[in-house]
Enzyme design. Structure first.
Site, PDB file in Angstrom:
ATOM      1  N   GLU A 226      73.202  94.565  30.503  1.00  0.00           N
ATOM      2  CA  GLU A 226      73.172  95.949  31.000  1.00  0.00           C
ATOM      3  C   GLU A 226      72.417  95.896  32.303  1.00  0.00           C
ATOM      4  O   GLU A 226      71.206  95.685  32.322  1.00  0.00           O
ATOM      5  CB  GLU A 226      72.503  96.872  29.977  1.00  0.00           C
ATOM      6  CG  GLU A 226      72.747  98.361  30.265  1.00  0.00           C
ATOM      7  CD  GLU A 226      71.738  98.963  31.210  1.00  0.00           C
ATOM      8  OE1 GLU A 226      72.084  99.121  32.414  1.00  0.00           O
ATOM      9  OE2 GLU A 226      70.634  99.276  30.777  1.00  0.00           O
ATOM     10  N   CYS A 260      68.784 103.240  35.200  1.00  0.00           N
ATOM     11  CA  CYS A 260      70.084 102.701  35.623  1.00  0.00           C
ATOM     12  C   CYS A 260      71.158 103.778  35.606  1.00  0.00           C
ATOM     13  O   CYS A 260      72.055 103.782  36.451  1.00  0.00           O
ATOM     14  CB  CYS A 260      70.491 101.540  34.713  1.00  0.00           C
ATOM     15  SG  CYS A 260      69.383 100.120  34.819  1.00  0.00           S
TER      16      CYS A 260
END
Length: 456
Positions: A226, A260
């Site tokens: 990720e 993010c």
């Protein structure tokens, strides 16, 4: 060594893992696997629920620790503790059902079925921006499956990583089934290469992800990554501009913009972009920046002086290249890694800010003339973590959301994360999924058993 990013003061020093200790860590984790895997599924689930109980019982302590360690405002820190607890509890309650064998169409046999089995020792390399949540979404499903964990947290989160290990062990997870290590990048690379390690999950930068994936690939290890994101937030012409801009501003300022899946690129119809910019600018200027342990603070420091200066340099470079700065973008005088939240417009494709991730409290707002232009702009970056579409015509908004090149698309919300929803991206944002049954399915063996009656 950990520093308080709000003051610059040294909090505590932690000894790193000695090279000579690496083989012992691997042996312990590998050795614990057989016993943990053999622990009855319901018992593993009960221990996860006890971890959730411990997070809730020690909520204030946990929240205050990351507020001083990485600068998260106290209210947000409390929320993160609650989310981590919810993840452990969800797997404790739903995990056993996700491990049930699946009976398939026999397709000519008497029986065809699939079982899910643990694979062994895993390494988790975790980031600093959500110290508890990121760990929970990796650890909970894998402990539930029966894998063992070697956890390498970000160096600035050493104290919180120690406390997490304490809570996990106190809940009944064997010490060797969950090992917290203060390991270097080279030591982690050596561990990945060892045959006793069967997989690795990393949440972090593209550079770190590429390095881990390269090492894992050479040794045929499963990887979940990720990585970064530059999430679009598209406002349709039937959207509520003031309400949406207020929500977008609040979301972008959460965790000082260090997420993010933060809405980094806000895309608005040209005839409404001035109003949208005005609302976001007012919200950014009104946000209280300060001590993260003060409950009235809305925006804390960035994780370090270096991180803050990097974001400020990105803003300054955008302005030098022709963008318009509406507010903020400067360091706040005094100790600590504080900056004024910034709003940029006029960013074009030939500017660095168009394609790079800005990991801080900066909103980049674009005006477009059509929905097709909005979608093209949204997809015209290398990242693909998540994105959102805002409007009153739900069918239309859903159709547009389905055209986003992302792993997670939202309508009239942004970045929602819940224990049962899959989390992960596409393109340069990584691959693999965490959470829900999808997270349960990453580091497992899917074993087929097929039975046919022998006929004479």
């Amino acid at each position: 060594m950990t520093l308080n990013p709000a003051t610059g003061e040294t909090l505590r020093e932690f000894p790193g893992l000695d090279d000579a200790a690496v083989p012992g860590v691997l042996s312990r984790s590998h050795g614990a696997f057989a016993g943990w895997r053999a622990t009855e599924v319901g018992e593993r689930a009960r221990r996860l629920v006890r971890i959730a109980d411990a997070y809730e019982a020690r909520q204030d302590e946990l929240a205050e620790l990351i507020s001083t360690e990485m600068g998260k405002p106290l209210k947000e820190a409390v929320g993160e503790v609650g989310l981590a607890a919810a993840i452990y509890r969800w797997y404790g309650e739903h995990g056993p059902g996700l491990l049930n064998r699946e009976v398939l169409d026999p397709q000519g046999a008497d029986e065809s079925l699939v079982r899910t089995e643990a694979i062994g020792s895993l390494i988790g390399v975790m980031p600093w921006n959500y110290p508890y949540y990121q760990v929970a979404r990796f650890v909970a499903p894998n402990l539930m499956v029966g894998n063992t964990i070697i956890l390498k947290h970000a160096s600035i989160c050493a104290a919180s990583s120690e406390l997490m290990a304490e809570l996990v062990h106190a809940a009944g997870v064997p010490e060797d089934a969950y090992i917290n290590v203060f390991a270097s990048n080279d030591q982690i690379a050596d561990m990945i290469a060892d045959p006793r390690v069967r997989g690795i999950s990393l949440t972090g930068s593209e550079r770190a992800g590429a390095s881990v994936a390269e090492t894992a690939g050479r040794h045929l290890k499963k990887v979940v990554l990720e990585l970064g994101g530059s999430d679009p937030l598209i406002v349709l012409d039937d959207g509520d501009i003031e309400r949406t801009a207020t929500i977008a501003a609040r979301a972008r300022l959460s965790n000082a913009g260090q997420a993010c899946n933060s809405p980094k690129r806000m895309i608005v119809p040209n005839d409404k972009v001035d109003d949208f910019v005005s609302v976001v600018t007012r919200a950014f200027e009104a946000a209280r920046v300060g001590d993260p342990t003060d409950e009235s603070t809305q925006v804390g420091p960035l994780s370090s002086i270096t991180a803050r200066d990097t974001v400020i340099e990105q803003v300054e470079r955008a302005v030098e290249q022709g963008a318009t700065l509406h507010t903020g973008g400067k360091a706040i005088d005094g100790a600590g890694a504080f900056m004024r939240p910034a709003v940029l417009t006029g960013v074009t494709r030939d500017m660095d800010a168009y394609s790079e991730e800005i990991f801080g409290p900066v909103a980049v707002i674009y005006g477009v003339d059509s929905t097709d232009e909005a979608i093209t702009l949204a997809n015209d970056v290398g990242f693909g973590l998540s994105g959102s579409v805002w409007g009153s015509d739900i069918d239309r908004a859903q159709e547009i959301a389905d055209r986003l090149e992302v792993g997670m698309a939202y309508v009239n919300e942004h970045g929602t994360t819940l224990p049962g929803l899959p989390f992960g991206g596409v393109k340069r944002s990584g691959f693999g999924r965490e959470l829900g049954r999808w997270g349960m399915g990453e580091f497992v063996n899917t074993r087929l058993r097929r039975t046919s009656t022998t006929k004479k």
